[in-house]
Motif scaffolding. Structure first.
Motif, PDB file in Angstrom:
ATOM      1  N   LEU A  41      -3.544  -7.096  -1.777  1.00 53.45           N
ATOM      2  CA  LEU A  41      -3.586  -6.244  -2.976  1.00 53.45           C
ATOM      3  C   LEU A  41      -4.984  -5.676  -3.239  1.00 53.45           C
ATOM      4  CD1 LEU A  41      -1.230  -8.312  -5.332  1.00 53.45           C
ATOM      5  CD2 LEU A  41      -0.637  -6.383  -3.861  1.00 53.45           C
ATOM      6  N   SER A  42      -5.794  -5.532  -2.173  1.00 56.19           N
ATOM      7  CA  SER A  42      -7.143  -4.988  -2.367  1.00 56.19           C
ATOM      8  C   SER A  42      -7.095  -3.498  -2.691  1.00 56.19           C
ATOM      9  CB  SER A  42      -8.017  -5.251  -1.144  1.00 56.19           C
ATOM     10  OG  SER A  42      -7.388  -4.791   0.035  1.00 56.19           O
ATOM     11  N   THR A  43      -6.267  -2.750  -1.974  1.00 54.12           N
ATOM     12  CA  THR A  43      -6.051  -1.341  -2.356  1.00 54.12           C
ATOM     13  C   THR A  43      -4.580  -1.084  -2.684  1.00 54.12           C
ATOM     14  OG1 THR A  43      -5.792  -0.709  -0.030  1.00 54.12           O
ATOM     15  CG2 THR A  43      -7.978  -0.420  -0.980  1.00 54.12           C
ATOM     16  N   GLY A  44      -3.704  -1.984  -2.285  1.00 52.04           N
ATOM     17  CA  GLY A  44      -2.287  -1.844  -2.635  1.00 52.04           C
ATOM     18  C   GLY A  44      -2.045  -2.329  -4.047  1.00 52.04           C
TER      19      GLY A  44
ATOM     20  N   LEU B  48       0.243  -2.646   9.003  1.00 53.81           N
ATOM     21  CA  LEU B  48      -0.413  -1.509   8.353  1.00 53.81           C
ATOM     22  C   LEU B  48      -1.637  -1.931   7.548  1.00 53.81           C
ATOM     23  CD1 LEU B  48       2.820   0.223   6.952  1.00 53.81           C
ATOM     24  CD2 LEU B  48       1.625   0.767   9.073  1.00 53.81           C
TER      25      LEU B  48
ATOM     26  N   GLY C 285       0.821  -1.206   0.000  1.00 49.75           N
ATOM     27  CA  GLY C 285       0.000   0.000   0.000  1.00 49.75           C
ATOM     28  C   GLY C 285       0.857   1.260   0.000  1.00 49.75           C
TER      29      GLY C 285
ATOM     30  N   THR D 214      -4.663 -12.610   2.644  1.00 54.66           N
ATOM     31  CA  THR D 214      -5.258 -11.758   3.673  1.00 54.66           C
ATOM     32  C   THR D 214      -4.697 -12.036   5.070  1.00 54.66           C
ATOM     33  OG1 THR D 214      -7.326 -11.217   4.806  1.00 54.66           O
ATOM     34  CG2 THR D 214      -7.226 -13.377   3.777  1.00 54.66           C
TER      35      THR D 214
ATOM     36  N   ASN E 120      -3.137  12.972   8.694  1.00 58.33           N
ATOM     37  CA  ASN E 120      -3.325  12.884   7.233  1.00 58.33           C
ATOM     38  C   ASN E 120      -1.989  12.709   6.545  1.00 58.33           C
ATOM     39  OD1 ASN E 120      -5.849  14.238   8.248  1.00 58.33           O
ATOM     40  ND2 ASN E 120      -6.335  14.001   6.076  1.00 58.33           N
TER      41      ASN E 120
END
Ligand code: NAD
Length: 306
Positions: free
Chosen positions: A35-38, A74, A10, A54, A171
């Motif tokens: 690798l869902s958002t990475g 993370l 990610g 996962t 942020n």
């Protein structure tokens, strides 16, 4: 030292892996990521072994954690709006996932685990700056799941003697942060719109404030934590006490790009806090040598990367 980074493909994770790869004592880095958002693009050049899957898979955690000196956890579904859209999925990845990571840390006797919580746990508590001792008032399922992340870590330190370091990120922005999806964070969304010649979309009046933290600063703190095996009895803010409104952020981006940018204003989004600014006293006491990147310099690097 073998270091495992969950969520290492990610945005923050890949920057942490890059920083770890430069540490002489680190001779093996394992990334566990579904690798869902990475993405593979984030880690293509990095000297790390990727285990794709996962953190909810105990056998995969066993394969990753055996012999590790430290786990940097993370992996999460890292978005307030995503958690409002699908609270249960966020809970599974962020809260249940952390519990399973801590169980695997315990099974393998890993000497340290660094974890990612979030400033969103302060939520409805309007006091500024955000001192770690303030009462947490989460306003979204995401914030609840991050509060569970740090609370599980602290409970595991207390019950099982684990050495933990839960950080509350504010942020974070910088290279590697995805801009091309509906849940993009504000800095990549602004930079990408500016570079494409689209108006910058502000949700709310633009006077809401954030403590923007360049990802390189986060990575150097985490690397220092791993090298010196730093732990803490409570969650620690990882930000440097700056308070920047979105209006000022637009001005900084205009200065970096050397031109005026068009801005549109839309209704504020549910679950978003109004103001945010870290008290960084605890961070400074644990990491006295850290030198944060200024916002403008971080934006320059981000624009160059995009
Ligand atoms: P990111 O989406 O780029 O990284 C999260 C990574 O976790 C991705 O690579 C994703 O594929 C992976 N992942 C998600 N679910 C997984 C699962 N079940 N098993 C294995 N891998 C899984 O987001 P990021 O901004 O790099 O966030 C990293 C961490 O920092 C998250 O825990 C997030 O909650 C926390 N955080 C980020 C910010 C920020 O400003 N970016 C602020 C506060 C907290």
């Amino acid at each position: 030292m073998k270091i495992v980074v969950t969520g290492g493909a990610g945005f923050i994770g890949s920057n942490v892996v890059r920083a770890l790869a430069a540490v002489p004592e680190v001779d093996e880095i394992v990334i566990l990521d579904d690798l869902s958002t990475g993405s593979l693009d984030n880690i293509r050049e990095l000297p790390a072994r990727l285990l794709t899957g996962t953190i909810l898979d105990g056998a995969l955690l066993d394969e990753a954690f055996a012999g590790a000196a430290s786990v940097v956890h993370l992996a999460a579904i890292p978005s307030v709006p995503r958690s409002i859209h699908d609270p249960y999925r966020s809970h599974q990845a962020n809260a249940t996932g952390t519990l399973l990571v801590l169980e695997a840390v315990r099974r393998h006797g890993v000497p340290q685990v660094v974890l990612a919580s979030s400033s969103s746990v302060y939520g409805g508590n309007l006091a500024l700056p955000k001192r770690e001792t303030l009462r947490a008032m989460p306003l979204s399922p995401y914030a609840v799941s991050k509060l569970a992340t740090e609370a599980y870590a602290i409970a595991y330190a207390s019950c099982f003697g684990l050495s933990v370091l839960p950080f509350r990120f504010f942020n974070v922005f910088g290279p590697g942060q995805a801009a091309n999806h509906a849940y993009a964070a504000v800095v990549p969304a602004f930079v990408s719109a500016a570079l494409d010649g689209r108006p910058l979309r502000v949700f709310g009046d633009g006077r809401q404030t954030r403590d923007f933290t360049f990802v390189g600063s986060v990575a150097s703190v985490i690397v220092d934590a791993v090298r010196r095996r730093v732990s803490a009895p409570d969650a620690v803010n990882l930000a440097f006490g700056t308070r920047t409104s979105l209006g000022v952020l637009v001005g900084e981006l205009e200065a970096v790009l050397g031109r005026r940018l068009e801005v549109t204003y839309e209704a504020a989004r549910p679950g978003d806090a109004r103001d945010s600014q870290a008290d960084c006293t605890v961070l400074r006491s644990l990491f006295p040598g850290v030198r944060p990147y200024p916002l403008r310099a971080g934006l320059e690097v981000t624009v160059a990367w995009m």
